[in-house]
Write a protein that holds these residues in place. Structure first.
Motif, mmCIF file in Angstrom:
data_model
loop_
_atom_site.group_PDB
_atom_site.id
_atom_site.type_symbol
_atom_site.label_atom_id
_atom_site.label_comp_id
_atom_site.label_asym_id
_atom_site.label_seq_id
_atom_site.Cartn_x
_atom_site.Cartn_y
_atom_site.Cartn_z
ATOM 1 N N HIS A 1 34.367 38.258 46.849
ATOM 2 C CA HIS A 1 34.588 37.700 45.513
ATOM 3 C C HIS A 1 33.249 37.669 44.781
ATOM 4 C CE1 HIS A 1 36.556 34.280 42.928
ATOM 5 N NE2 HIS A 1 36.372 35.389 42.262
ATOM 6 N N VAL B 1 31.602 36.624 40.981
ATOM 7 C CA VAL B 1 31.763 36.031 39.656
ATOM 8 C C VAL B 1 30.529 36.395 38.840
ATOM 9 C CG1 VAL B 1 32.091 33.922 38.331
ATOM 10 C CG2 VAL B 1 33.096 34.118 40.607
ATOM 11 N N THR C 1 29.461 44.130 32.034
ATOM 12 C CA THR C 1 30.845 43.745 32.301
ATOM 13 C C THR C 1 31.504 43.113 31.087
ATOM 14 O OG1 THR C 1 29.959 41.691 33.238
ATOM 15 C CG2 THR C 1 30.564 43.454 34.785
ATOM 16 N N SER D 1 37.805 42.084 34.783
ATOM 17 C CA SER D 1 38.250 41.186 35.864
ATOM 18 C C SER D 1 39.442 41.806 36.567
ATOM 19 C CB SER D 1 38.640 39.822 35.288
ATOM 20 O OG SER D 1 37.516 39.158 34.752
ATOM 21 N N ARG E 1 37.199 40.862 44.646
ATOM 22 C CA ARG E 1 37.780 40.247 43.443
ATOM 23 C C ARG E 1 36.655 39.979 42.462
ATOM 24 N NH1 ARG E 1 42.432 38.271 42.243
ATOM 25 N NH2 ARG E 1 43.152 38.257 44.410
ATOM 26 N N LEU E 2 36.661 40.686 41.331
ATOM 27 C CA LEU E 2 35.640 40.497 40.308
ATOM 28 C C LEU E 2 36.187 39.609 39.206
ATOM 29 C CD1 LEU E 2 32.869 41.230 39.067
ATOM 30 C CD2 LEU E 2 34.014 43.143 37.937
ATOM 31 N N THR E 3 35.473 38.526 38.934
ATOM 32 C CA THR E 3 35.839 37.624 37.849
ATOM 33 C C THR E 3 34.713 37.622 36.830
ATOM 34 O OG1 THR E 3 37.101 36.225 39.373
ATOM 35 C CG2 THR E 3 36.498 35.279 37.240
ATOM 36 N N VAL E 4 35.045 38.024 35.616
ATOM 37 C CA VAL E 4 34.053 38.047 34.537
ATOM 38 C C VAL E 4 34.341 36.876 33.606
ATOM 39 C CG1 VAL E 4 33.032 39.391 32.670
ATOM 40 C CG2 VAL E 4 33.936 40.555 34.691
ATOM 41 N N THR E 5 33.343 36.029 33.404
ATOM 42 C CA THR E 5 33.556 34.828 32.583
ATOM 43 C C THR E 5 32.787 34.908 31.259
ATOM 44 O OG1 THR E 5 31.684 33.703 33.603
ATOM 45 C CG2 THR E 5 33.832 33.428 34.647
#
Lengths: 110, 117
Positions: free
Chosen positions: B10, B12, B82, B87, B113-117
């Motif tokens: 994961h 972030v 990104t 995401s 799992r890529l999460t872009v915030t």
């Protein structure tokens, strides 16, 4: 372009009953067809493939698939469903890369 | 049984940052792939790689993406800047597929799992 279609987003089957997950294909030339399964938070696991030969292909975990050229179908089947079969199932066709269908979520109800 | 490994599991990151997703394919495989899956939906092809060059890429694989095999074991996907829509779950795969034989399955890692915030 080669493609596969999975007409059902969701399939529910009672435990112990036979299950079928549908897939139809559109290819030029000989089809190379695959089924993959995805469990939660995991990658895609190879189940079985059809290249040539027998139209009934046997794979992992008791699954099999029937290739039907006249109906351009490659349905995944299992004679008796287990709760542990609940997962996301993808049909795929291969040329230089693997192209997946949209997936079918299979839920086995205890 | 040999397997494809991906790190991290994961990631972030903030929008605009660069990320590198890493993969170690099965050791005797020659063909490498990246796929992505958004929210457990369709698995989409990004790029294939053979002999130190890209074999094929999809329309998703635009200039912000790049792949590299920096040594004999790793295969990386870099996303330069990104965006929120990047995401997704990113899967690496490898195959011993030869161009004239298309019956080899792809072997997939468990994904990042890529999460872009």
């Amino acid at each position: 372009a080669q493609s596969v279609a999975q007409p059902e987003d969701q399939v529910n089957v009672a435990e112990g009953n036979p299950l079928t997950v549908k897939c139809t294909y559109s290819v030029s030339g000989n089809p190379y067809l695959f089924w993959y399964v995805q469990y939660p938070n995991r990658g895609l696991q190879f189940l079985l493939k059809y290249i040539t030969g027998d139209n009934l292909v046997k794979g992992s975990y008791g699954f099999e698939a029937e290739f039907n050229k006249s109906q351009t179908s490659f349905h995944l089947k299992k004679p008796s469903a287990l709760v542990s079969d609940s997962a996301l199932y993808f049909c795929a066709v291969r040329d230089a890369k693997l192209t997946f269908g949209t997936g079918t979520r299979l839920t086995i109800i205890p | 049984e040999p397997e494809v490994t991906q790190t991290p599991s994961h990631q972030v990151t903030q929008m605009g940052q660069e990320v590198i997703l890493r993969c170690v394919p099965i050791s005797n495989h020659l063909y490498f792939y990246w796929y992505r899956q958004i929210l457990g939906q369709k698995v989409e092809f990004l790029v294939s790689f053979y002999n130190n060059e890209i074999s094929e890429k999809s329309e998703i694989f635009d200039d912000q993406f790049s792949v590299e095999r920096p040594d004999g074991s790793n295969f990386t996907l870099k996303i330069r800047s990104t965006k929120l829509e990047d995401s997704a779950m990113y899967f690496c795969a490898s195959s011993d597929f030869k161009p004239h034989i298309t019956n080899s399955p792809l072997h997939f890692g468990n994904g990042t799992r890529l999460t872009v915030t």
